[in-house]
Design a protein around this motif. Structure first.
Motif, PDB file in Angstrom:
ATOM      1  N   LEU A 275       2.083 -11.955 -17.774  1.00  0.00           N
ATOM      2  CA  LEU A 275       0.716 -11.424 -17.913  1.00  0.00           C
ATOM      3  C   LEU A 275       0.746  -9.875 -18.548  1.00  0.00           C
ATOM      4  O   LEU A 275       0.195  -9.554 -19.665  1.00  0.00           O
ATOM      5  N   LEU A 276       1.867  -9.193 -18.214  1.00  0.00           N
ATOM      6  CA  LEU A 276       1.957  -7.796 -18.933  1.00  0.00           C
ATOM      7  C   LEU A 276       2.466  -7.902 -20.394  1.00  0.00           C
ATOM      8  O   LEU A 276       2.117  -7.043 -21.166  1.00  0.00           O
ATOM      9  N   HIS A 277       3.551  -9.046 -20.573  1.00  0.00           N
ATOM     10  CA  HIS A 277       3.603  -9.123 -22.081  1.00  0.00           C
ATOM     11  C   HIS A 277       2.400  -9.640 -22.870  1.00  0.00           C
ATOM     12  O   HIS A 277       2.793  -9.362 -24.041  1.00  0.00           O
ATOM     13  N   GLU A 278       1.749 -10.661 -22.370  1.00  0.00           N
ATOM     14  CA  GLU A 278       1.067 -11.347 -23.160  1.00  0.00           C
ATOM     15  C   GLU A 278      -0.402 -11.416 -23.238  1.00  0.00           C
ATOM     16  O   GLU A 278      -1.366 -12.110 -23.832  1.00  0.00           O
ATOM     17  N   THR A 279      -0.945 -10.503 -22.433  1.00  0.00           N
ATOM     18  CA  THR A 279      -2.284  -9.949 -22.254  1.00  0.00           C
ATOM     19  C   THR A 279      -2.798  -8.596 -22.310  1.00  0.00           C
ATOM     20  O   THR A 279      -1.386  -7.741 -22.312  1.00  0.00           O
ATOM     21  N   ARG A 280      -3.780  -8.078 -22.306  1.00  0.00           N
ATOM     22  CA  ARG A 280      -4.071  -6.616 -22.504  1.00  0.00           C
ATOM     23  C   ARG A 280      -4.792  -6.226 -21.191  1.00  0.00           C
ATOM     24  O   ARG A 280      -5.561  -5.209 -21.030  1.00  0.00           O
ATOM     25  N   HIS A 281      -4.740  -7.160 -20.286  1.00  0.00           N
ATOM     26  CA  HIS A 281      -5.308  -6.791 -18.902  1.00  0.00           C
ATOM     27  C   HIS A 281      -4.756  -5.604 -18.237  1.00  0.00           C
ATOM     28  O   HIS A 281      -3.469  -5.227 -18.524  1.00  0.00           O
ATOM     29  N   SER A 282      -5.707  -4.989 -17.551  1.00  0.00           N
ATOM     30  CA  SER A 282      -5.246  -3.584 -17.041  1.00  0.00           C
ATOM     31  C   SER A 282      -4.071  -4.058 -15.828  1.00  0.00           C
ATOM     32  O   SER A 282      -3.981  -5.204 -15.438  1.00  0.00           O
ATOM     33  N   ILE A 283      -3.046  -2.805 -15.394  1.00  0.00           N
ATOM     34  CA  ILE A 283      -2.118  -3.108 -14.519  1.00  0.00           C
ATOM     35  C   ILE A 283      -2.804  -3.632 -13.108  1.00  0.00           C
ATOM     36  O   ILE A 283      -2.227  -4.344 -12.360  1.00  0.00           O
ATOM     37  N   MET A 284      -3.874  -2.870 -12.731  1.00  0.00           N
ATOM     38  CA  MET A 284      -4.450  -3.094 -11.631  1.00  0.00           C
ATOM     39  C   MET A 284      -5.225  -4.519 -11.485  1.00  0.00           C
ATOM     40  O   MET A 284      -4.843  -5.380 -10.351  1.00  0.00           O
ATOM     41  N   ASP A 285      -5.812  -5.175 -12.677  1.00  0.00           N
ATOM     42  CA  ASP A 285      -6.165  -6.243 -12.607  1.00  0.00           C
ATOM     43  C   ASP A 285      -4.835  -7.441 -12.401  1.00  0.00           C
ATOM     44  O   ASP A 285      -5.213  -8.539 -11.896  1.00  0.00           O
ATOM     45  N   ILE A 286      -3.931  -7.258 -13.291  1.00  0.00           N
ATOM     46  CA  ILE A 286      -2.692  -7.986 -13.159  1.00  0.00           C
ATOM     47  C   ILE A 286      -2.275  -8.090 -11.663  1.00  0.00           C
ATOM     48  O   ILE A 286      -1.762  -9.140 -11.113  1.00  0.00           O
ATOM     49  N   ALA A 287      -2.204  -6.715 -11.006  1.00  0.00           N
ATOM     50  CA  ALA A 287      -1.897  -6.699  -9.706  1.00  0.00           C
ATOM     51  C   ALA A 287      -2.606  -7.547  -8.714  1.00  0.00           C
ATOM     52  O   ALA A 287      -1.988  -8.397  -7.939  1.00  0.00           O
ATOM     53  N   LEU A 288      -3.878  -7.631  -8.818  1.00  0.00           N
ATOM     54  CA  LEU A 288      -4.661  -8.459  -8.009  1.00  0.00           C
ATOM     55  C   LEU A 288      -4.910  -9.893  -8.414  1.00  0.00           C
ATOM     56  O   LEU A 288      -4.692 -10.821  -7.470  1.00  0.00           O
ATOM     57  N   ALA A 289      -4.360 -10.241  -9.795  1.00  0.00           N
ATOM     58  CA  ALA A 289      -4.119 -11.712 -10.154  1.00  0.00           C
ATOM     59  C   ALA A 289      -2.868 -12.198  -9.648  1.00  0.00           C
ATOM     60  O   ALA A 289      -2.743 -13.533  -9.495  1.00  0.00           O
ATOM     61  N   CYS A 290      -2.077 -11.324  -9.231  1.00  0.00           N
ATOM     62  CA  CYS A 290      -0.770 -11.962  -8.718  1.00  0.00           C
ATOM     63  C   CYS A 290      -0.672 -11.479  -6.962  1.00  0.00           C
ATOM     64  O   CYS A 290       0.492 -11.721  -6.524  1.00  0.00           O
ATOM     65  N   GLY A 291      -1.678 -11.433  -6.462  1.00  0.00           N
ATOM     66  CA  GLY A 291      -1.757 -11.358  -5.067  1.00  0.00           C
ATOM     67  C   GLY A 291      -1.270 -10.084  -4.387  1.00  0.00           C
ATOM     68  O   GLY A 291      -1.027  -9.918  -3.153  1.00  0.00           O
ATOM     69  N   PHE A 292      -1.559  -8.769  -5.081  1.00  0.00           N
ATOM     70  CA  PHE A 292      -1.146  -7.496  -4.834  1.00  0.00           C
ATOM     71  C   PHE A 292      -2.552  -6.655  -4.339  1.00  0.00           C
ATOM     72  O   PHE A 292      -3.382  -6.695  -5.271  1.00  0.00           O
ATOM     73  N   ALA A 293      -2.696  -6.278  -3.180  1.00  0.00           N
ATOM     74  CA  ALA A 293      -3.843  -5.151  -2.843  1.00  0.00           C
ATOM     75  C   ALA A 293      -3.806  -4.122  -3.548  1.00  0.00           C
ATOM     76  O   ALA A 293      -5.023  -3.511  -3.535  1.00  0.00           O
ATOM     77  N   SER A 294      -2.825  -3.462  -3.918  1.00  0.00           N
ATOM     78  CA  SER A 294      -2.871  -2.081  -4.429  1.00  0.00           C
ATOM     79  C   SER A 294      -1.833  -1.924  -5.646  1.00  0.00           C
ATOM     80  O   SER A 294      -0.889  -2.686  -5.735  1.00  0.00           O
ATOM     81  N   ALA A 295      -1.887  -1.129  -6.657  1.00  0.00           N
ATOM     82  CA  ALA A 295      -1.246  -0.933  -7.644  1.00  0.00           C
ATOM     83  C   ALA A 295       0.154  -0.167  -7.006  1.00  0.00           C
ATOM     84  O   ALA A 295       0.969  -0.662  -7.660  1.00  0.00           O
ATOM     85  N   SER A 296       0.230   0.451  -5.997  1.00  0.00           N
ATOM     86  CA  SER A 296       1.382   1.094  -5.791  1.00  0.00           C
ATOM     87  C   SER A 296       2.213   0.042  -4.988  1.00  0.00           C
ATOM     88  O   SER A 296       3.417  -0.112  -5.538  1.00  0.00           O
TER      89      SER A 296
END
Length: 317
Positions: A275-296
């Motif tokens: 997702l980081l390579h192929e989309t422009r979604h924010s890091i937080m959005d990607i974190a949520l899409a991959c099951g992480f509750a926080s960016a940290s």
């Protein structure tokens, strides 16, 4: 690409090329039709290319392809395929959505190639339908469009539309069209010209299973892949498989040399990398899409897996 022929030959098909479309999928769809015309000695199929503004479109491989029409002057056709690949969302706006909806309202059968279904789903044209798209994009698509039944098959053709996973699966979809319209003999002769495997079926998986030949392990991995955004607990996963969590742990250790928890986390982080390579979604959005509750927590896990933080990876790009 309707199940039944809409008009006498030539059957006309439109191809809408979005920026960074997959050229291999586009040519894989067109070449069987061209060969069918040549072998039959008739114009059985015809096609035209469309871009938003009528200007040439740059594909994901960096090559540029000229088109015949802009959205504003594209002719009507019984079927139209939306061709996309990386970052399909960059082309999706109100203009494109309105145009797709108007085509559907006029009776045009719409389909997606590779990630083209993102545009159709954004227009609300795929609710309650079964579609397929490239396996790398399935988790994100399922998260964004839960009302669409997205499956990992080579291609899908229904009375409501059509779709394929991209790459060589477009050959299979076009061969299926030739077979339905003009018989097994012509489809077989086209396949022979393409030197293409005849054993692939529409419901065939797009890729070889990642697990060894153990059906329970394959099911476990499939459940993980289907729940990247809301990860299942290991006990919950074991329960879905009818196993104890200890038995599930032994199964992963025996075949993969790791624990279910580590295997699950690795799949989530590898999906985040895509997702980081192929989309422009924010890091937080990607974190949520991959099951992480926080960016940290996402950043720490991603650095352990890939050696860089998500922010550093974006900066390098």
């Amino acid at each position: 690409m309707r199940l039944q022929p809409p008009v006498p030959a030539p059957e006309r098909i439109g191809f809408l090329l979005l920026p960074r479309f997959a050229m291999v999928a586009f040519f894989s769809a067109v070449e069987p039709l061209r060969i069918a015309n040549r072998i039959s000695g008739e114009a059985l199929f015809a096609w035209h290319l469309v871009s938003r503004d009528g200007e040439p479109v740059i594909a994901s491989n960096g090559m540029t392809l000229a088109v015949d029409h802009a959205l504003a002057d594209a002719p009507a056709s019984p079927s139209l395929a939306v061709c996309a690949s990386f970052e399909p969302e960059i082309a999706i706006d109100a203009t494109l959505i309105d145009w797709l909806r108007s085509r559907a309202a006029a009776g045009c059968l719409l389909g997606g190639m590779d990630t083209g279904c993102f545009a159709l789903a954004a227009a609300g044209l795929l609710d309650d339908q079964t579609v397929t798209l490239h396996w790398e994009s399935l988790p994100e698509f399922r998260t964004r469009f839960p009302r669409v039944d997205a499956v990992e098959s080579l291609y899908e053709v229904t009375p409501d539309g059509f779709s394929c996973a991209g790459g060589s699966s477009a050959i299979d979809m076009s061969l299926d069209l030739i077979r339905r319209r003009h018989g097994d003999d012509l489809a077989g002769r086209v396949r022979a010209q393409l030197v293409h495997d005849q054993g692939r079926r529409p419901a065939s998986r797009q890729r070889d299973p990642a697990a060894p030949d153990d059906p329970t392990l394959s099911r476990a991995i499939a459940l993980m892949e289907a729940n990247l955004d809301t990860p299942l607990g290991i006990r919950e996963l074991a329960g879905e498989l009818g196993l104890s969590w200890r038995r599930l742990d032994r199964l992963f250790a025996r075949h993969l040399g790791t624990s279910p928890q580590r295997a699950y986390l690795a799949r989530r982080l590898d999906h985040a990398d895509r997702l980081l390579h192929e989309t422009r979604h924010s890091i937080m959005d990607i974190a949520l899409a991959c099951g992480f509750a926080s960016a940290s927590s996402f950043t720490r896990a991603f650095r352990r897996r890939h050696g860089v933080t998500p922010s550093e990876l974006r900066q390098r790009q």
